[in-house]
Every structure is written in C-alpha cells, then in structure tokens.
Scaffold this motif. Structure first.
Motif, PDB file in Angstrom:
ATOM      1  N   GLY A  97       0.965  -1.390  -0.043  1.00 38.70           N
ATOM      2  CA  GLY A  97       0.160  -0.001  -0.112  1.00 38.70           C
ATOM      3  C   GLY A  97       0.922   1.407   0.029  1.00 38.70           C
ATOM      4  O   GLY A  97       2.165   1.160   0.334  1.00 38.70           O
ATOM      5  N   SER A 147      -7.588   0.583   7.297  1.00 37.66           N
ATOM      6  CA  SER A 147      -7.035   1.510   8.264  1.00 37.66           C
ATOM      7  C   SER A 147      -8.022   2.491   8.971  1.00 37.66           C
ATOM      8  O   SER A 147      -9.184   2.405   8.373  1.00 37.66           O
ATOM      9  CB  SER A 147      -6.299   2.632   7.457  1.00 37.66           C
ATOM     10  OG  SER A 147      -5.904   3.550   8.191  1.00 37.66           O
ATOM     11  N   THR A 197       6.053   2.786  11.528  1.00 39.23           N
ATOM     12  CA  THR A 197       6.567   2.331  10.470  1.00 39.23           C
ATOM     13  C   THR A 197       6.969   3.708   9.722  1.00 39.23           C
ATOM     14  O   THR A 197       6.718   4.861  10.107  1.00 39.23           O
ATOM     15  CB  THR A 197       5.726   1.677   9.546  1.00 39.23           C
ATOM     16  OG1 THR A 197       4.780   2.184   8.719  1.00 39.23           O
ATOM     17  CG2 THR A 197       5.098   0.331  10.300  1.00 39.23           C
ATOM     18  N   MET A 200       4.341   7.182   6.976  1.00 41.91           N
ATOM     19  CA  MET A 200       3.691   8.445   7.065  1.00 41.91           C
ATOM     20  C   MET A 200       4.744   9.470   6.887  1.00 41.91           C
ATOM     21  O   MET A 200       4.852  10.608   7.718  1.00 41.91           O
ATOM     22  CB  MET A 200       2.907   8.559   8.416  1.00 41.91           C
ATOM     23  CG  MET A 200       1.806   7.711   8.512  1.00 41.91           C
ATOM     24  SD  MET A 200       0.820   7.597   9.887  1.00 41.91           S
ATOM     25  CE  MET A 200       1.987   6.456  11.074  1.00 41.91           C
TER      26      MET A 200
END
Ligand SMILES: NC(=O)c1ccc[n+]([C@@H]2O[C@H](COP(=O)([O-])OP(=O)(O)OC[C@H]3O[C@@H](n4cnc5c(N)ncnc54)[C@H](O)[C@@H]3O)[C@@H](O)[C@H]2O)c1
Length: 256
Positions: A97, A147, A197, A200
C-alpha cells in the motif's frame, strides 16, 4: 465443506519488503509459527532479501518475487512463481500500500489512480489469483489491511484517496467472504491505527508519536508486532468460524 488445514502450509504477504514495515515483521512472526513465507513487493531485490532473511532466521521455506500489485499480469505471475516453490498455499495477506497526504481539492486524476490502483485494485488482483488456489483446495484464509483512516475520515496522515481505497478493502473482503465461504475460505480485514513504520512521510519522531497517541484510549501508537499477532490469529486454523469481519487494532481510536 472445508478440507483439512495442512500442517505444511504457506502464506503470501504482499508489501513485506520494507525493513521497518508491518509486512516484514509479520513474515518473521508467522515463520516462527511454522508458516512458509512468500513475499511479493514492488522492490524485487528487497523481496528476495527479506525472504532470505526470514529463511535464515527461522529455517522455514521462504521465497520472494517482484511485482507492482497494480499490474494484474505481474501480480498473477508473481503468485504463480511463488506457488511453484512453496508448500500448499493457505493464506494471503495484502500489506502492499501507499500513503497519500494530498488535500482533497488538490487531488489530480493521476494521484487518485495511483492510490486506488495499488491500495484497492492491487488487493483484488492478488486476492483473486490466490483465491483460485484456495477454492480448489477447499481451505484458505484471506486478509486485507484497511486503516482507521477509512473509518474516521482520515485524521492521521493520509487523506481522501487513501481513505476511499481502504474503505474499499472492507467492502471487497466482506463480499469475498460471502462468495467464498461455501468453499472453506474466510476473508477478513485488519484495520490498524497509527503504527510506527516509515509510511507516514518517513520515520516518526517522538513528538509525532505522542501527538498521534493522544487521540486514542491507550497511551501509545501501535507496533508492527501488534498487527502481526492479529494476522497470526486470523489466518490460523482456529479462526475458521470468523469471516467478513474487521478487526480494529488501533488502541481504541475507533470503537465499533
Ligand atoms: N503504518 C501505519 O500507521 C498504517 C496504518 C494503517 C494501515 N497501514 C497499512 O499497512 C500496510 C503496510 O504499511 P507499512 O506501514 O508497513 O508501510 P511500508 O511503506 O513500510 O510498507 C509498504 C510496502 O508496500 C510496498 N509497495 C508499495 N507499493 C507497491 C506496489 N505497487 N506493489 C507492491 N508492493 C508495493 C512497499 O515497497 C513496502 O514494502 C499498508 O497497506 C498501509 O496502508 C499502515
């Protein structure tokens, strides 16, 4: 009717190559629990390297293949390639993604297409190919990754194209659950809150982590391990009566 859940079994994970990502952590977590591992990532060399790392660390059979999941032919070819070198394919988890922090009025047709083609079409291409094998075998587990952005309308980093694609994953998995249930195949969604992670916009600072956690019930953001553990449950033999569900792993950000 479901067939037996095989002791020798493989899972394909898309988007499991990035070093600090949820997918790679999940590959290790599942390999430690006896799953053979197939990794598909747009970064082919990183996919193969991640598979080598998992095999060396755990002793399971692991293989990597490169594909842009938005490209149907490449996605199908990658599953074909991995299936040929792994034990019986029992599960697929769609981590691949991309984020999209673009404000809605600035979203171009290209940006919209980029995000939907990877985050939604790509999940469909990979899942449909794997599902053919699962249905043939009479047993299988499919997991999509949504999400909290889909459920709360953004609010973390990514905006509308991302939220729309991730909401699509929920509808996709519910419908697949209904169609493939009679063939012994379950389909579920994990909906993470903010996880530590690099997706972002780069590695999170302590300040950003604190700000993101402030909105939730628990005083922290999530870890890849939090998601890996949820995946391990949903693809397990024991989860065979759970289908069409969305499991929120988000520290209580969205209660539903
Ligand atoms: N980190 C979070 O806060 C969070 C929250 C909710 C949902 N998610 C979702 O979890 C999944 C994993 O995210 P992550 O945080 O580990 O991010 P990440 O960026 O570390 O991992 C994404 C992986 O997908 C791969 N990828 C990107 N485009 C691809 C394509 N076209 N084809 C194949 N592979 C591709 C990347 O190379 C990378 O390995 C994503 O679907 C993401 O949207 C993440």
């Amino acid at each position: 009717m479901s067939a037996a859940f095989p002791a020798e079994r493989a899972v394909i994970l898309t988007g499991a190559a990035s070093p600090r990502g949820i997918g790679r952590a999940t590959a290790h977590h599942l390999a430690e629990r006896g799953w053979s591992i197939g990794i598909i990532d747009v970064d082919a060399e990183a996919a193969r390297e991640a598979a080598r790392e998992v095999a060396e660390a755990t002793g399971v059979v692991a293989a990597g293949a490169g594909a842009n999941v938005a490209d149907r032919e490449a996605a199908v070819a990658a599953v074909d390639e991995l299936e040929a070198s792994l034990p019986q394919l029992v599960a697929v988890v769609n981590f691949a993604g991309v984020s999209s922090p673009v404000p809605y009025l600035e979203v171009t047709p290209e940006e919209w297409q980029r995000v939907e083609s990877i985050n939604l079409d790509g999940v469909h291409w990979i899942t449909q190919r794997v599902a053919r094998t699962l249905v043939d075998n009479g047993v299988g587990r499919i997991v999509g990754i949504s999400s909290v952005s889909a459920q709360r309308g953004g609010g973390t980093y990514s905006k509308t194209p991302y939220s729309a694609s991730k909401a699509g994953v929920i509808g996709l998995m519910r419908s697949i659950a209904r169609e493939l249930g009679p063939f012994g195949v379950t389909a579920n969604v994990i909906s993470p809150g903010p996880i530590d992670t690099d997706i972002m916009g780069g590695t999170l600072t302590e300040e950003r982590k604190t700000a993101m956690a402030a909105d939730g019930v628990l005083p922290r953001i999530g870890t890849p391990r939090d998601i890996a553990a949820a995946v391990a449950y949903l693809i397990s033999e024991d989860a065979g009566f759970v289908t069409g569900q969305t499991l929120n792993v988000d520290g209580g950000l969205y209660m539903h």
